[in-house]
Each structure stands twice: as C-alpha cells, then as structure tokens.
Design a protein around this motif. Sequence first.
Motif, mmCIF file in Angstrom:
data_model
loop_
_atom_site.group_PDB
_atom_site.id
_atom_site.type_symbol
_atom_site.label_atom_id
_atom_site.label_comp_id
_atom_site.label_asym_id
_atom_site.label_seq_id
_atom_site.Cartn_x
_atom_site.Cartn_y
_atom_site.Cartn_z
ATOM 1 N N PHE A 1 0.827 -1.196 0.000
ATOM 2 C CA PHE A 1 0.000 0.000 0.000
ATOM 3 C C PHE A 1 0.865 1.251 0.000
ATOM 4 C CE2 PHE A 1 -2.629 -3.243 2.004
ATOM 5 C CZ PHE A 1 -3.783 -3.139 1.243
ATOM 6 N N GLU A 2 0.470 2.214 -0.810
ATOM 7 C CA GLU A 2 1.151 3.506 -0.821
ATOM 8 C C GLU A 2 0.209 4.534 -0.223
ATOM 9 O OE1 GLU A 2 2.927 4.723 -4.497
ATOM 10 O OE2 GLU A 2 3.211 2.653 -5.110
ATOM 11 N N THR A 3 0.748 5.390 0.626
ATOM 12 C CA THR A 3 -0.094 6.432 1.194
ATOM 13 C C THR A 3 0.016 7.683 0.324
ATOM 14 O OG1 THR A 3 1.709 7.172 2.619
ATOM 15 C CG2 THR A 3 0.159 5.580 3.555
ATOM 16 N N LYS A 4 -1.089 8.383 0.226
ATOM 17 C CA LYS A 4 -1.103 9.626 -0.544
ATOM 18 C C LYS A 4 -0.305 10.693 0.190
ATOM 19 C CE LYS A 4 -5.500 9.505 -2.986
ATOM 20 N NZ LYS A 4 -6.721 10.266 -3.250
ATOM 21 N N LYS A 5 0.393 11.501 -0.577
ATOM 22 C CA LYS A 5 1.070 12.654 0.003
ATOM 23 C C LYS A 5 0.097 13.822 -0.016
ATOM 24 C CE LYS A 5 5.651 11.201 -1.134
ATOM 25 N NZ LYS A 5 6.980 11.554 -1.518
ATOM 26 N N THR A 6 0.152 14.627 1.014
ATOM 27 C CA THR A 6 -0.741 15.780 1.109
ATOM 28 C C THR A 6 -0.023 17.031 0.631
ATOM 29 O OG1 THR A 6 -1.973 14.832 2.950
ATOM 30 C CG2 THR A 6 -2.083 17.217 2.689
ATOM 31 N N LEU A 7 -0.692 17.782 -0.195
ATOM 32 C CA LEU A 7 -0.209 19.077 -0.659
ATOM 33 C C LEU A 7 -1.249 20.114 -0.264
ATOM 34 C CD1 LEU A 7 1.734 20.906 -2.262
ATOM 35 C CD2 LEU A 7 0.363 20.381 -4.301
ATOM 36 N N ILE A 8 -0.840 21.050 0.576
ATOM 37 C CA ILE A 8 -1.714 22.161 0.959
ATOM 38 C C ILE A 8 -1.524 23.257 -0.075
ATOM 39 C CG2 ILE A 8 -2.207 23.919 2.705
ATOM 40 C CD1 ILE A 8 -0.972 21.912 4.769
ATOM 41 N N VAL A 9 -2.606 23.687 -0.695
ATOM 42 C CA VAL A 9 -2.549 24.753 -1.685
ATOM 43 C C VAL A 9 -3.292 25.958 -1.132
ATOM 44 C CG1 VAL A 9 -3.070 25.440 -4.047
ATOM 45 C CG2 VAL A 9 -2.476 23.054 -3.548
ATOM 46 N N VAL A 10 -2.563 27.074 -1.005
ATOM 47 C CA VAL A 10 -3.131 28.310 -0.475
ATOM 48 C C VAL A 10 -3.415 29.221 -1.661
ATOM 49 C CG1 VAL A 10 -2.785 30.239 1.102
ATOM 50 C CG2 VAL A 10 -1.745 28.012 1.628
ATOM 51 N N TYR A 11 -4.628 29.741 -1.743
ATOM 52 C CA TYR A 11 -5.045 30.477 -2.933
ATOM 53 C C TYR A 11 -5.918 31.675 -2.591
ATOM 54 C CZ TYR A 11 -9.615 28.431 -2.170
ATOM 55 O OH TYR A 11 -10.823 28.089 -1.619
ATOM 56 N N LYS A 12 -5.998 32.584 -3.558
ATOM 57 C CA LYS A 12 -6.987 33.671 -3.527
ATOM 58 C C LYS A 12 -7.998 33.466 -4.647
ATOM 59 C CE LYS A 12 -4.474 37.526 -1.485
ATOM 60 N NZ LYS A 12 -3.934 38.872 -1.716
ATOM 61 N N ASP B 1 -0.359 36.016 -4.945
ATOM 62 C CA ASP B 1 0.113 36.975 -3.952
ATOM 63 C C ASP B 1 -0.567 36.710 -2.606
ATOM 64 O OD1 ASP B 1 1.262 39.159 -2.722
ATOM 65 O OD2 ASP B 1 -0.176 40.581 -3.543
ATOM 66 N N ILE B 2 0.003 35.797 -1.851
ATOM 67 C CA ILE B 2 -0.537 35.428 -0.542
ATOM 68 C C ILE B 2 0.264 36.153 0.536
ATOM 69 C CG2 ILE B 2 -0.990 33.511 1.043
ATOM 70 C CD1 ILE B 2 -2.627 33.365 -1.571
ATOM 71 N N LYS B 3 -0.436 36.666 1.544
ATOM 72 C CA LYS B 3 0.222 37.410 2.622
ATOM 73 C C LYS B 3 1.343 36.568 3.241
ATOM 74 C CE LYS B 3 -2.292 40.200 4.978
ATOM 75 N NZ LYS B 3 -3.294 40.791 5.860
ATOM 76 N N GLY B 4 2.531 37.152 3.319
ATOM 77 C CA GLY B 4 3.678 36.467 3.900
ATOM 78 C C GLY B 4 4.636 35.890 2.872
ATOM 79 N N THR B 5 4.185 35.706 1.632
ATOM 80 C CA THR B 5 5.093 35.137 0.626
ATOM 81 C C THR B 5 6.188 36.114 0.225
ATOM 82 O OG1 THR B 5 3.607 35.755 -1.189
ATOM 83 C CG2 THR B 5 3.421 33.505 -0.334
ATOM 84 N N ASP B 6 6.001 37.404 0.496
ATOM 85 C CA ASP B 6 7.047 38.376 0.177
ATOM 86 C C ASP B 6 8.328 38.090 0.960
ATOM 87 O OD1 ASP B 6 5.571 39.100 2.515
ATOM 88 O OD2 ASP B 6 6.341 41.147 2.405
ATOM 89 N N LYS B 7 8.199 37.419 2.102
ATOM 90 C CA LYS B 7 9.373 37.041 2.898
ATOM 91 C C LYS B 7 9.965 35.710 2.423
ATOM 92 C CE LYS B 7 8.709 40.434 5.889
ATOM 93 N NZ LYS B 7 8.192 41.518 5.132
ATOM 94 N N LEU B 8 9.191 34.937 1.682
ATOM 95 C CA LEU B 8 9.629 33.643 1.176
ATOM 96 C C LEU B 8 10.264 33.758 -0.217
ATOM 97 C CD1 LEU B 8 9.650 30.540 1.545
ATOM 98 C CD2 LEU B 8 7.341 30.514 0.574
ATOM 99 N N ILE B 9 9.730 34.619 -1.044
ATOM 100 C CA ILE B 9 10.177 34.742 -2.440
ATOM 101 C C ILE B 9 11.684 35.014 -2.572
ATOM 102 C CG2 ILE B 9 9.952 36.206 -4.500
ATOM 103 C CD1 ILE B 9 6.887 36.195 -3.889
ATOM 104 N N PRO B 10 12.289 35.874 -1.749
ATOM 105 C CA PRO B 10 13.728 36.127 -1.917
ATOM 106 C C PRO B 10 14.625 34.905 -1.688
ATOM 107 C CG PRO B 10 12.719 37.860 -0.597
ATOM 108 C CD PRO B 10 11.694 36.782 -0.762
ATOM 109 N N VAL B 11 14.141 33.886 -0.984
ATOM 110 C CA VAL B 11 14.975 32.716 -0.705
ATOM 111 C C VAL B 11 14.597 31.488 -1.534
ATOM 112 C CG1 VAL B 11 15.493 33.512 1.634
ATOM 113 C CG2 VAL B 11 13.568 31.961 1.270
#
Length: 135
Positions: A2-13, A71-81
Amino acid sequence: MFETKKTLIVVYKDELLMNQLKKMVETHGDNDNEVVGTKDDSINIVSWTEKVWLGNKKAGNIQGKILFLGDIKGTDKLIPVLDVKFDDCGVKYGWAGNQAVVFADPKLLTDRKSYDEFLSKLSDLPVPDFLKTMK
C-alpha cells in the motif's frame, strides 16, 4: 504493498485557478508505460483560502508541503529565498524547503512587445482556453 497519498496544501486567492490545478492533479492520465504529470491517486490536495492559511500558520500546526498560488500574505518574505525553477514572462515558480510559490509580476508585461511575446508563448502551451483569454 500500500502507498499512502502525500498531502499538498494549496493556499489560494483565486478559486478558479485552484480548481484548475486540482483538476490537473486529480485527472487520471497515466497509462501502463508512463506516469503523466503526477502518479494517479498519489497526491491529496487540501485547499486553503488565505484566511485559513493565516489562522493555521498562527496556530503553528502545519505539516507537509505547501504551494502558494499568487500573492498570498507572507510570501514576500519567502520569495527572496526561493530556488527558482521557472522564470519567464513575469511568471515565477520555486521551492524553499517544503514551501513553493507560483506568482506573477504583471509589471513585466506592461509594454506591448513583452505582452505579445507572453501571449505567443501561452498559445503554444497545453493550457485550457479559458485561461488563455483572461486579461
């Protein structure tokens, strides 16, 4: 086995884009010889609005991989890295640990030449027509 599904959280507007992504991931396109896109039934998508994301982030109970659409709040701190994997016509995609961002910079398409180049490239991609006609 058996393989377990991987979860992907998708944050959207934009719910339309979220639904399109979910459709592409959940469509059964594999055949006996090859996997098309992601392996069928291997990913479970959990979709969160920006408000739900911010609430869960504050509570500190987030595990798994996260994809931010737009453009999700907080991604501006993630995008540079980000380790950028795609960058063309103002659209970028990249990973930083377990977090990925797909975003666009519309300022890069303000002149006619750049915009026409973008439309030409878009018309060659296997993208649904309704996305090609959006302004």
